[in-house]
Write a protein that holds these residues in place. Structure first.
Motif, PDB file in Angstrom:
ATOM      1  N   ASP A 167       0.739  -1.241   0.196  1.00 45.21           N
ATOM      2  CA  ASP A 167       0.035  -0.068   0.022  1.00 45.21           C
ATOM      3  C   ASP A 167       0.939   1.517   0.059  1.00 45.21           C
ATOM      4  OD1 ASP A 167      -2.514  -1.533   0.155  1.00 45.21           O
ATOM      5  OD2 ASP A 167      -2.371  -1.602   2.037  1.00 45.21           O
ATOM      6  N   PHE A 168       2.124   1.175   0.367  1.00 45.50           N
ATOM      7  CA  PHE A 168       2.940   2.263   0.252  1.00 45.50           C
ATOM      8  C   PHE A 168       3.404   2.434  -1.043  1.00 45.50           C
ATOM      9  CE2 PHE A 168       7.054   4.808   1.331  1.00 45.50           C
ATOM     10  CZ  PHE A 168       6.503   5.799   2.122  1.00 45.50           C
ATOM     11  N   ALA A 169       2.895   3.371  -1.987  1.00 41.61           N
ATOM     12  CA  ALA A 169       3.290   3.279  -2.937  1.00 41.61           C
ATOM     13  C   ALA A 169       3.382   4.817  -3.698  1.00 41.61           C
ATOM     14  CB  ALA A 169       2.466   2.185  -4.113  1.00 41.61           C
ATOM     15  N   ASP A 170       4.109   4.877  -4.789  1.00 47.39           N
ATOM     16  CA  ASP A 170       3.929   6.469  -5.434  1.00 47.39           C
ATOM     17  C   ASP A 170       2.574   6.503  -5.791  1.00 47.39           C
ATOM     18  OD1 ASP A 170       6.875   6.839  -5.592  1.00 47.39           O
ATOM     19  OD2 ASP A 170       6.632   4.962  -7.046  1.00 47.39           O
ATOM     20  N   GLY A 171       2.239   7.768  -5.383  1.00 45.57           N
ATOM     21  CA  GLY A 171       0.704   8.423  -5.567  1.00 45.57           C
ATOM     22  C   GLY A 171      -0.215   8.053  -4.416  1.00 45.57           C
ATOM     23  N   ALA A 172       0.342   7.235  -3.335  1.00 42.53           N
ATOM     24  CA  ALA A 172      -0.517   6.883  -2.424  1.00 42.53           C
ATOM     25  C   ALA A 172      -1.168   8.140  -1.570  1.00 42.53           C
ATOM     26  CB  ALA A 172      -0.070   5.793  -1.579  1.00 42.53           C
ATOM     27  N   ASP A 173      -2.137   8.135  -1.179  1.00 42.55           N
ATOM     28  CA  ASP A 173      -2.739   9.301  -0.306  1.00 42.55           C
ATOM     29  C   ASP A 173      -3.065   8.856   1.215  1.00 42.55           C
ATOM     30  OD1 ASP A 173      -3.430  11.761   0.487  1.00 42.55           O
ATOM     31  OD2 ASP A 173      -5.385  11.571  -0.406  1.00 42.55           O
ATOM     32  N   PHE A 174      -2.883   9.347   2.239  1.00 40.88           N
ATOM     33  CA  PHE A 174      -2.928   8.995   3.417  1.00 40.88           C
ATOM     34  C   PHE A 174      -3.298   9.972   4.113  1.00 40.88           C
ATOM     35  CE2 PHE A 174       0.700   6.146   2.021  1.00 40.88           C
ATOM     36  CZ  PHE A 174       0.090   4.802   2.232  1.00 40.88           C
ATOM     37  N   PRO A 175      -4.320   9.711   5.241  1.00 46.74           N
ATOM     38  CA  PRO A 175      -4.969  10.837   6.131  1.00 46.74           C
ATOM     39  C   PRO A 175      -3.847  11.327   6.894  1.00 46.74           C
ATOM     40  CG  PRO A 175      -6.245   8.698   6.312  1.00 46.74           C
ATOM     41  CD  PRO A 175      -4.917   8.367   5.622  1.00 46.74           C
ATOM     42  N   ASP A 176      -3.960  12.849   7.196  1.00 52.56           N
ATOM     43  CA  ASP A 176      -3.071  13.684   7.991  1.00 52.56           C
ATOM     44  C   ASP A 176      -3.094  13.006   9.214  1.00 52.56           C
ATOM     45  OD1 ASP A 176      -2.645  15.673   6.044  1.00 52.56           O
ATOM     46  OD2 ASP A 176      -3.799  16.996   6.647  1.00 52.56           O
ATOM     47  N   GLY A 177      -1.696  13.015   9.856  1.00 53.17           N
ATOM     48  CA  GLY A 177      -1.640  12.228  11.250  1.00 53.17           C
ATOM     49  C   GLY A 177      -1.564  10.851  11.410  1.00 53.17           C
ATOM     50  N   SER A 178      -1.666  10.099   9.976  1.00 55.25           N
ATOM     51  CA  SER A 178      -1.865   8.683   9.990  1.00 55.25           C
ATOM     52  C   SER A 178      -0.385   8.434   9.992  1.00 55.25           C
ATOM     53  CB  SER A 178      -2.478   8.145   8.864  1.00 55.25           C
ATOM     54  OG  SER A 178      -1.867   8.563   7.646  1.00 55.25           O
ATOM     55  N   LEU A 179      -0.019   6.765  10.174  1.00 59.23           N
ATOM     56  CA  LEU A 179       1.273   6.157  10.249  1.00 59.23           C
ATOM     57  C   LEU A 179       1.580   6.524   8.420  1.00 59.23           C
ATOM     58  CD1 LEU A 179       3.869   4.825  10.895  1.00 59.23           C
ATOM     59  CD2 LEU A 179       2.262   2.696  10.723  1.00 59.23           C
ATOM     60  N   GLY A 180       0.776   6.044   7.867  1.00 60.46           N
ATOM     61  CA  GLY A 180       1.460   6.459   6.418  1.00 60.46           C
ATOM     62  C   GLY A 180       1.598   7.614   5.771  1.00 60.46           C
ATOM     63  N   ALA A 181       1.075   8.504   6.423  1.00 56.07           N
ATOM     64  CA  ALA A 181       1.414   9.940   5.897  1.00 56.07           C
ATOM     65  C   ALA A 181       2.761  10.352   6.632  1.00 56.07           C
ATOM     66  CB  ALA A 181       0.278  11.245   6.588  1.00 56.07           C
ATOM     67  N   THR A 182       2.960   9.881   7.867  1.00 54.83           N
ATOM     68  CA  THR A 182       4.319  10.067   8.330  1.00 54.83           C
ATOM     69  C   THR A 182       5.500   9.469   7.810  1.00 54.83           C
ATOM     70  OG1 THR A 182       3.217  10.439  10.722  1.00 54.83           O
ATOM     71  CG2 THR A 182       5.729   9.771  10.630  1.00 54.83           C
ATOM     72  N   LEU A 183       5.294   7.994   7.428  1.00 51.89           N
ATOM     73  CA  LEU A 183       6.278   7.535   6.510  1.00 51.89           C
ATOM     74  C   LEU A 183       6.497   8.342   5.274  1.00 51.89           C
ATOM     75  CD1 LEU A 183       5.124   3.751   7.522  1.00 51.89           C
ATOM     76  CD2 LEU A 183       7.007   5.260   8.438  1.00 51.89           C
ATOM     77  N   MET A 184       5.325   8.556   4.768  1.00 47.95           N
ATOM     78  CA  MET A 184       5.584   9.363   3.109  1.00 47.95           C
ATOM     79  C   MET A 184       6.344  10.494   3.333  1.00 47.95           C
ATOM     80  SD  MET A 184       4.771   8.657   0.021  1.00 47.95           S
ATOM     81  CE  MET A 184       3.144   7.785  -0.136  1.00 47.95           C
ATOM     82  N   SER A 185       6.227  11.115   4.528  1.00 51.81           N
ATOM     83  CA  SER A 185       6.859  12.604   4.729  1.00 51.81           C
ATOM     84  C   SER A 185       8.323  12.223   5.083  1.00 51.81           C
ATOM     85  CB  SER A 185       6.145  13.185   5.983  1.00 51.81           C
ATOM     86  OG  SER A 185       6.989  14.307   6.494  1.00 51.81           O
ATOM     87  N   LEU A 186       8.582  11.141   5.506  1.00 52.69           N
ATOM     88  CA  LEU A 186       9.896  10.870   5.902  1.00 52.69           C
ATOM     89  C   LEU A 186      10.657  10.353   4.670  1.00 52.69           C
ATOM     90  CD1 LEU A 186      12.296  10.248   8.114  1.00 52.69           C
ATOM     91  CD2 LEU A 186      11.154   7.974   8.480  1.00 52.69           C
ATOM     92  N   PHE A 187       9.830   9.677   3.870  1.00 54.02           N
ATOM     93  CA  PHE A 187      10.664   9.063   2.821  1.00 54.02           C
ATOM     94  C   PHE A 187      10.827  10.230   1.936  1.00 54.02           C
ATOM     95  CE2 PHE A 187      10.268   8.027  -1.764  1.00 54.02           C
ATOM     96  CZ  PHE A 187      11.058   6.703  -1.804  1.00 54.02           C
ATOM     97  N   ASP A 188      10.056  11.221   1.696  1.00 46.53           N
ATOM     98  CA  ASP A 188      10.404  12.628   0.830  1.00 46.53           C
ATOM     99  C   ASP A 188      11.131  13.421   1.372  1.00 46.53           C
ATOM    100  OD1 ASP A 188       8.113  11.764  -0.906  1.00 46.53           O
ATOM    101  OD2 ASP A 188       6.434  13.131   0.012  1.00 46.53           O
ATOM    102  N   GLN A 189      11.605  13.375   2.654  1.00 46.79           N
ATOM    103  CA  GLN A 189      12.581  13.991   3.276  1.00 46.79           C
ATOM    104  C   GLN A 189      14.171  13.512   3.124  1.00 46.79           C
ATOM    105  OE1 GLN A 189      12.060  14.539   7.522  1.00 46.79           O
ATOM    106  NE2 GLN A 189      14.476  15.057   7.807  1.00 46.79           N
TER     107      GLN A 189
END
Length: 224
Positions: A167-189
């Motif tokens: 589920d962690f893939a390019d273009g995936a959208d996760f709710p603000d404050g969710s684990l997925g959003a945090t991991l996506m932010s870390l990946f982008d950083q």
């Protein structure tokens, strides 16, 4: 109404009954318990019909509770960097190795709230690590080194957890404050302008290179 995405809690903030005609200034004074908050704080204000109107026109609101107007304001309490709870405990009283310095727990799916999905445990028996966190506000050189190692290890664990999920893939959208959003932010950083697919393949085909790339990305042991 207030909602905190980090804690996944919500509740009423203040309720006022409005009377009279024309323009009216309304001041809402709300105090929220900090222990219940985290992540993104959402403040929803709504003007609703208090009672049923039997004399309303067919096109006008008539039912009690009808929303006449609403507005939402948001306030990020924790910034964009990955942040999560931590605790200092005695590992000898747990199932973790007595001499381990720290342990990062990840639970729940990518839709789970970050504040409930991540927990960094620090072994109080490891005085070097425990002291580094105590001095985090004004760290010494040795504290910088320890905290850098913990951050690098936590980043590795989090990204490996993310890359292991389809589920962690390019273009995936996760709710603000969710684990997925945090991991996506870390990946982008850490891997800007790189695709998740490319990084996942690099980790699978060359784990040693992925580890080195991650060390470079987190700038391990750099003391500013």
């Amino acid at each position: 109404m207030w909602t905190a995405t980090g804690s996944n809690l919500s509740g009423p903030a203040q309720h006022l009954r409005l009377t009279g005609d024309g323009m009216a200034a309304v001041i809402l004074d709300v105090s929220l318990p900090g222990a219940d908050l985290g992540g993104l704080l959402l403040l929803d204000t709504a003007l609703v019909l208090a009672e049923r109107r039997t004399d309303a026109r067919p096109s006008s609101p008539r039912r009690a509770g009808s929303v006449l107007w609403s507005d939402r304001e948001s306030l990020r309490l924790q910034g964009d960097a990955p942040q999560f709870p931590m605790a200092v405990i005695d590992f000898s009283r747990t199932s973790f190795p007595d001499n381990a310095a720290w342990h990062l727990q990840i639970s729940g799916g990518l839709e789970s709230a970050t504040m409930g999905a991540l927990l960094l445990l620090v072994n109080e028996r490891n005085t070097v690590t425990a002291t580094a966190f105590q001095n985090a506000g004004k760290p010494r050189v040795v504290d910088h080194i320890v905290l850098s190692a913990v951050y690098a290890d936590a980043a590795r664990i989090m990204l490996e957890h993310a890359l292991a999920s389809d589920d962690f893939a390019d273009g995936a959208d996760f709710p603000d404050g969710s684990l997925g959003a945090t991991l996506m932010s870390l990946f982008d950083q850490l891997f800007p302008e790189q695709s998740i697919t490319d990084v996942r393949l690099r980790r699978e085909r060359s784990p040693a290179l992925f580890a080195s790339d991650l060390q470079a990305a987190v700038k391990i042991f750099e003391v500013s």
